[in-house]
Design a protein around this motif. Structure first.
Motif, PDB file in Angstrom:
ATOM      1  N   THR B  33      20.751 155.572 -22.337  1.00 12.85           N
ATOM      2  CA  THR B  33      22.177 155.240 -22.322  1.00 12.85           C
ATOM      3  C   THR B  33      22.397 153.875 -21.679  1.00 12.85           C
ATOM      4  O   THR B  33      23.240 153.101 -22.120  1.00 12.85           O
ATOM      5  CB  THR B  33      23.018 156.285 -21.577  1.00 12.85           C
ATOM      6  OG1 THR B  33      22.776 156.210 -20.177  1.00 12.85           O
ATOM      7  CG2 THR B  33      22.744 157.670 -22.076  1.00 12.85           C
ATOM      8  N   MET B  36      21.831 151.176 -24.162  1.00 11.07           N
ATOM      9  CA  MET B  36      22.971 150.989 -25.068  1.00 11.07           C
ATOM     10  C   MET B  36      24.105 150.263 -24.351  1.00 11.07           C
ATOM     11  O   MET B  36      24.828 149.475 -24.960  1.00 11.07           O
ATOM     12  CB  MET B  36      23.461 152.334 -25.594  1.00 11.07           C
ATOM     13  CG  MET B  36      22.460 153.077 -26.444  1.00 11.07           C
ATOM     14  SD  MET B  36      21.827 152.116 -27.822  1.00 11.07           S
ATOM     15  CE  MET B  36      23.268 152.050 -28.872  1.00 11.07           C
ATOM     16  N   PHE B  37      24.272 150.521 -23.063  1.00 10.98           N
ATOM     17  CA  PHE B  37      25.327 149.875 -22.284  1.00 10.98           C
ATOM     18  C   PHE B  37      25.095 148.368 -22.233  1.00 10.98           C
ATOM     19  O   PHE B  37      25.964 147.566 -22.580  1.00 10.98           O
ATOM     20  CB  PHE B  37      25.329 150.492 -20.885  1.00 10.98           C
ATOM     21  CG  PHE B  37      26.471 150.068 -20.013  1.00 10.98           C
ATOM     22  CD1 PHE B  37      26.266 149.253 -18.912  1.00 10.98           C
ATOM     23  CD2 PHE B  37      27.751 150.505 -20.275  1.00 10.98           C
ATOM     24  CE1 PHE B  37      27.326 148.879 -18.099  1.00 10.98           C
ATOM     25  CE2 PHE B  37      28.817 150.127 -19.467  1.00 10.98           C
ATOM     26  CZ  PHE B  37      28.601 149.315 -18.368  1.00 10.98           C
ATOM     27  N   GLY B  40      25.453 146.437 -25.699  1.00 14.00           N
ATOM     28  CA  GLY B  40      26.726 145.881 -26.143  1.00 14.00           C
ATOM     29  C   GLY B  40      26.878 144.435 -25.693  1.00 14.00           C
ATOM     30  O   GLY B  40      27.333 143.566 -26.452  1.00 14.00           O
ATOM     31  N   LEU B  41      26.461 144.172 -24.445  1.00 11.59           N
ATOM     32  CA  LEU B  41      26.538 142.805 -23.928  1.00 11.59           C
ATOM     33  C   LEU B  41      25.573 141.892 -24.668  1.00 11.59           C
ATOM     34  O   LEU B  41      25.920 140.761 -25.032  1.00 11.59           O
ATOM     35  CB  LEU B  41      26.203 142.788 -22.435  1.00 11.59           C
ATOM     36  CG  LEU B  41      27.283 143.347 -21.512  1.00 11.59           C
ATOM     37  CD1 LEU B  41      26.745 143.474 -20.099  1.00 11.59           C
ATOM     38  CD2 LEU B  41      28.501 142.437 -21.532  1.00 11.59           C
ATOM     39  N   MET B 194      30.941 133.308 -18.884  1.00 13.82           N
ATOM     40  CA  MET B 194      31.451 134.669 -18.688  1.00 13.82           C
ATOM     41  C   MET B 194      30.350 135.677 -18.951  1.00 13.82           C
ATOM     42  O   MET B 194      30.147 136.618 -18.193  1.00 13.82           O
ATOM     43  CB  MET B 194      32.633 134.943 -19.620  1.00 13.82           C
ATOM     44  CG  MET B 194      33.942 134.336 -19.170  1.00 13.82           C
ATOM     45  SD  MET B 194      34.374 134.735 -17.460  1.00 13.82           S
ATOM     46  CE  MET B 194      34.573 136.496 -17.557  1.00 13.82           C
ATOM     47  N   ILE B 198      28.961 138.230 -16.201  1.00 12.78           N
ATOM     48  CA  ILE B 198      29.106 139.666 -16.447  1.00 12.78           C
ATOM     49  C   ILE B 198      27.735 140.320 -16.540  1.00 12.78           C
ATOM     50  O   ILE B 198      27.489 141.379 -15.948  1.00 12.78           O
ATOM     51  CB  ILE B 198      29.925 139.917 -17.725  1.00 12.78           C
ATOM     52  CG1 ILE B 198      31.370 139.445 -17.526  1.00 12.78           C
ATOM     53  CG2 ILE B 198      29.912 141.395 -18.098  1.00 12.78           C
ATOM     54  CD1 ILE B 198      32.203 139.491 -18.784  1.00 12.78           C
ATOM     55  N   ILE B 202      26.612 142.884 -13.737  1.00 12.99           N
ATOM     56  CA  ILE B 202      26.369 144.304 -13.978  1.00 12.99           C
ATOM     57  C   ILE B 202      24.925 144.645 -13.641  1.00 12.99           C
ATOM     58  O   ILE B 202      24.620 145.721 -13.108  1.00 12.99           O
ATOM     59  CB  ILE B 202      26.722 144.661 -15.427  1.00 12.99           C
ATOM     60  CG1 ILE B 202      28.237 144.550 -15.618  1.00 12.99           C
ATOM     61  CG2 ILE B 202      26.257 146.060 -15.782  1.00 12.99           C
ATOM     62  CD1 ILE B 202      28.718 144.897 -16.993  1.00 12.99           C
TER      63      ILE B 202
END
Lengths: 542, 262
Positions: B33, B36-37, B40-41, B194, B198, B202
């Protein structure tokens, strides 16, 4: 809530009477209690979402904007969508019935990670609180789809609502994680993969989708939130961003999400259809693999939500072809359920009515999905009520029907009480016919051109809208009646005994309500499920 | 006399082996998971980089490869100490286990400290969008001197009767003026930055969680919680730590090394 004791024996210990008090519920690690906690929360959210739907339908009784103004209307359909999708449909069957029944179907004492299970409920509640905060503070008007750049620019309370959805996603992920690990590692002796009930196969496929899809919408919503706060263009075209990228990322989850909503419902239907026709599910392996196929193919079709988004026609054609493909495993299931019913010994208890309703309405909704998968047709009906009718047929006519069916089926197992069949059957019929009156006219009015998400419409559409609202009022009554009699049954319902449906499922081979550890002795499984009609099972063996 | 149940065995598992396997599978599934998180980035980054290669390269040139490189060495070393910790747990070497867990946490903290310094330097150099960004440092060149037209039609192209005018022979470029080209180039540089903040931010959040995890494990190890018969929490924690490391391995080239001139 326990059956009255007979001949002066003390009531047996079950998961409900093993401990009392608020702390024993809020700090429970028992998957059955957590399932009940979810049941209560989800029911409250369903009622809230239903209230929004009621106001929407009341507004649409007349062509003009007389009940609410346009901004309020936008907020109403947004909150209706957010609550129904993220706080009802996604968790409904997995978090209530899945949590309760899945370990029992596997012969296990609990899920693999009981503390993560409890955490998932708390995360759900925190997410719900954020979303309710957004609502109370003034609402969100972006639509549940949060399309950019409007969701970045809207002056409504997008951030708390988005945060609420972000947080609740983790609740979903933890549930899916628990299901996968439990299914892999905690099956009872003799319970091989192809002896698993089809509800497990469906829950497994659902969990795969949850795990791979939910993180993507999490990061997408996070990026929208960051863009709102910081003001730099990730999705805002004025600042160099790409709004269609948002749509791709959003639908990459949100299409598989609809399979998260429907797969568990299909699993419930498989269970109901076999018990209430006293027959093995026809084509068990086909149904099991169809669940997996839906999960895989479901990740490849997200672009069919974007045919008019300026994505290339070539991409549209590929997504269209794949969308036709993904209908096939669903159809396989419908054919297999029908073949199960054929020459079965059918008993028309309430769960069976809901299952039959599912099969009919899901099929209709699914067929209209094929119209939408065709590029030419979709171009005309996109953003009309045809779409609204299509997804409500599947989500309400499908998932909610199966949810009600499963709730009625497993209610005696969860509470030890029977609901009153004499009230349940008419309620089921009210729901069925109320549903059809509500949403069938919406196909027509959408095809005639009525746009969705509009608070007013041309007078030509009024008759159909009045029919739809009338249907909604019947549907509402149909939903309220079970609320009343389920509650009533907790105190006055007939004691159910361990297995009122004479099901061969493993969860029924233990008392109702079940003891805290589910089975006094870990069962050993030697037969396939649904072996109805074969030689009579010896008492005590599955 | 029945054997006393192992205190480490949770009541819903049959034996420690099942519990170990469940925990390990659970962590692998969780890492999927997480993939997948971050995915996206990475997807967003990839799409924008393919559209704005010059702006992304120009922005990446302003990041310090030295700091990124040192941080990479620090994190890779922390993965070494983590692996050594797992080995120590397997062989029952308690003091080594505690030392290695603390070393892992320490190296992770060093990474964060260097990162914080790097963010400070970025701010000083005017690389923080909105807060302190020196757009004049970034001038478009080459293919991006004339940026791509924005999706859709400019309002001027709609005729009074509401129909759309046929586009001119060449698509009308909204950023035809040099100053506007520079402005949109600067916006794309901000877009890269950005993504940089980000993604590394993260990643840093996950690293903080990992450090907390290491400290908890070290504390429990110090109290003799783990033994060769029961050490899977160390292994599972190790899986998480290595994953955070692997994410950084992908972040480094994508963010720091695409400029080509440093």
């Amino acid at each position: 809530m326990t059956p009255p004791s007979l001949q002066g024996e003390p009531a047996p210990v079950n998961y409900l009477n093993v401990a009392f008090g608020v702390r024993s519920w809020l700090l429970t690690l028992d998957h059955k209690r957590i399932g009940i906690l979810y049941l209560v929360s989800i029911t409250l959210m369903f009622i809230l979402g239903g209230i929004f739907a009621t106001i929407i339908r009341l507004e649409l009784l007349t062509p003009g904007p007389d009940l609410v103004d346009r901004d309020t209307y936008n907020k109403l359909f947004t909150m209706h969508g957010i609550i129904m999708v993220f706080f009802f449909l996604i968790p409904a069957i997995p978090a209530t019935m899945g949590n309760f029944v899945l370990p029992m179907m596997l012969g296990a004492k609990d899920l693999a990670f009981p503390r993560l299970n409890l955490l998932s409920w708390y995360i759900y509640m925190i997410g719900a609180l954020f979303t309710l905060w957004a609502m109370v503070a003034g609402g969100v008007d972006t639509g549940w789809t949060f399309y950019t750049p409007y969701s970045v620019k809207s002056q409504t309370f997008v951030l708390p609502a988005a945060l609420g959805v972000f947080i609740t996603g983790f609740s979903s992920i933890l549930t899916g994680l628990n299901f996968i690990v439990t299914t892999h590692r905690m099956r009872a002796p003799g319970l091989t993969w192809f002896r698993l009930p089809l509800f497990i196969w469906s829950s497994y496929a659902t969990s795969i989708i949850i795990l791979l899809g939910t993180p993507v919408i999490a990061i997408t919503i996070l990026l929208v939130g960051i863009e709102r706060v910081v003001g730099v263009g990730i999705f805002d075209p004025d600042l160099g961003g790409d709004p269609v990228l948002f749509q791709h990322l959003f639908w990459f989850y949100s299409h598989p999400a609809v399979y998260i909503m429907v797969l568990p419902a299909m699993g419930v239907v498989s269970e109901l259809v076999s018990v209430f026709s006293r027959k093995n599910v026809f084509g068990y392996h086909f149904v099991a693999f169809a669940s997996l196929a839906i999960a895989v193919l479901g990740f490849l079709v997200w672009g069919h939500h974007m045919f008019v988004s300026s994505q290339s026609v070539f991409a549209g054609m590929i997504f269209s072809a794949l969308s036709f493909l993904v209908a096939i495993p669903s159809a396989v299931k419908v054919f297999n359920w029908t073949a199960t019913l054929w020459r079965g010994s059918i008993s028309y208890d309430t769960p069976m009515w809901f299952a039959l309703g599912f099969i009919g309405l899901f099929t209709m909704g699914g067929l209209t999905g094929l119209f939408l998968a065709a590029l030419g047709t979709d171009l005309h009906v996109t953003d009309t009520y045809f779409i609204v009718a299509h997804f409500h047929f599947i989500m309400v006519g499908g998932t909610v029907m199966a949810y009600m069916g499963g709730l009625h089926y497993w209610w005696p197992k969860m509470t030890g009480r029977m609901y009153p069949e004499v009230w349940a059957r008419p309620a089921a019929f009210l729901i069925f016919f109320g549903f059809i009156l509500t949403f069938l006219p919406q196909f027509v009015v959408g095809y005639l051109g009525m746009p969705r998400r509009y608070h007013q419409y041309v007078p030509e559409y009024q008759v159909l809208n009045v029919m739809s609202t009338a249907g909604a009022s019947i549907l509402a009554v149909g939903y309220v009646i079970p609320l009343v009699y389920f509650f009533w049954s907790l105190y006055y319902g007939r004691p159910a005994g361990p297995n009122p449906w004479r099901s061969y499922g493993l969860e029924w081979q233990t008392p109702s309500p079940p003891p805290p550890d589910n089975f006094p002795v870990t069962p050993v499984v030697t037969r396939a499920p649904y072996h109805y009609g074969e030689e009579v099972a010896v008492a005590g063996q599955a | 006399m029945p054997a006393k149940p192992d205190p480490n065995l949770a009541h819903h598992f049959e034996d420690l082996g099942q519990q170990h396997e469940a925990a390990t599978l659970g962590m692998w599934v969780f890492l999927a998971t997480e993939l997948m998180f971050f995915g996206g980035l990475f997807t967003g980054y990839t799409i924008y980089r393919s559209q704005y290669p010059a702006a992304f390269a120009a922005a990446s040139n302003h990041l310090s490869v030295w700091i990124g490189g040192i941080n990479t060495i620090v994190l890779l070393t922390s993965s070494l100490t983590m692996a050594l910790a797992v080995h120590a747990a397997q062989t029952g070497a308690r003091r080594t286990l505690v030392a290695m867990l603390l070393a892992t946490a320490g190296l992770g903290s060093l990474f964060l400290a260097i990162k914080a310094y790097e963010y400070y330097v970025d701010y000083e150099e005017g690389l923080v969008p909105v807060l302190h960004f020196k757009a004049e440092e970034f001038q478009p060149s080459g293919s991006e001197a004339r940026p791509l037209p924005v999706r859709g039609l400019a309002p001027e192209e709609l005729r009074e009767d509401g129909n759309v005018a046929q586009p001119a022979a060449a698509p009308r470029d909204r950023y035809a003026m040099p100053t506007e080209a520079a402005a949109s180039f600067a916006r794309r540089v901000e877009l890269f930055l950005m993504f940089y903040y980000i993604m590394t931010g993260i990643h840093a959040v996950h690293l903080i969680i990992g450090i907390a995890l290491m400290l908890i494990l070290a504390h429990k190890a110090q109290r003799g919680r783990y033994a060769p018969e029961f050490y899977y929490p160390i292994e599972v924690g190790g899986l998480y730590w290595h994953f955070v490391d692997v994410i950084w391995i992908f972040l480094l080239p994508l963010l720091y090394l695409i400029g080509g001139s440093h």
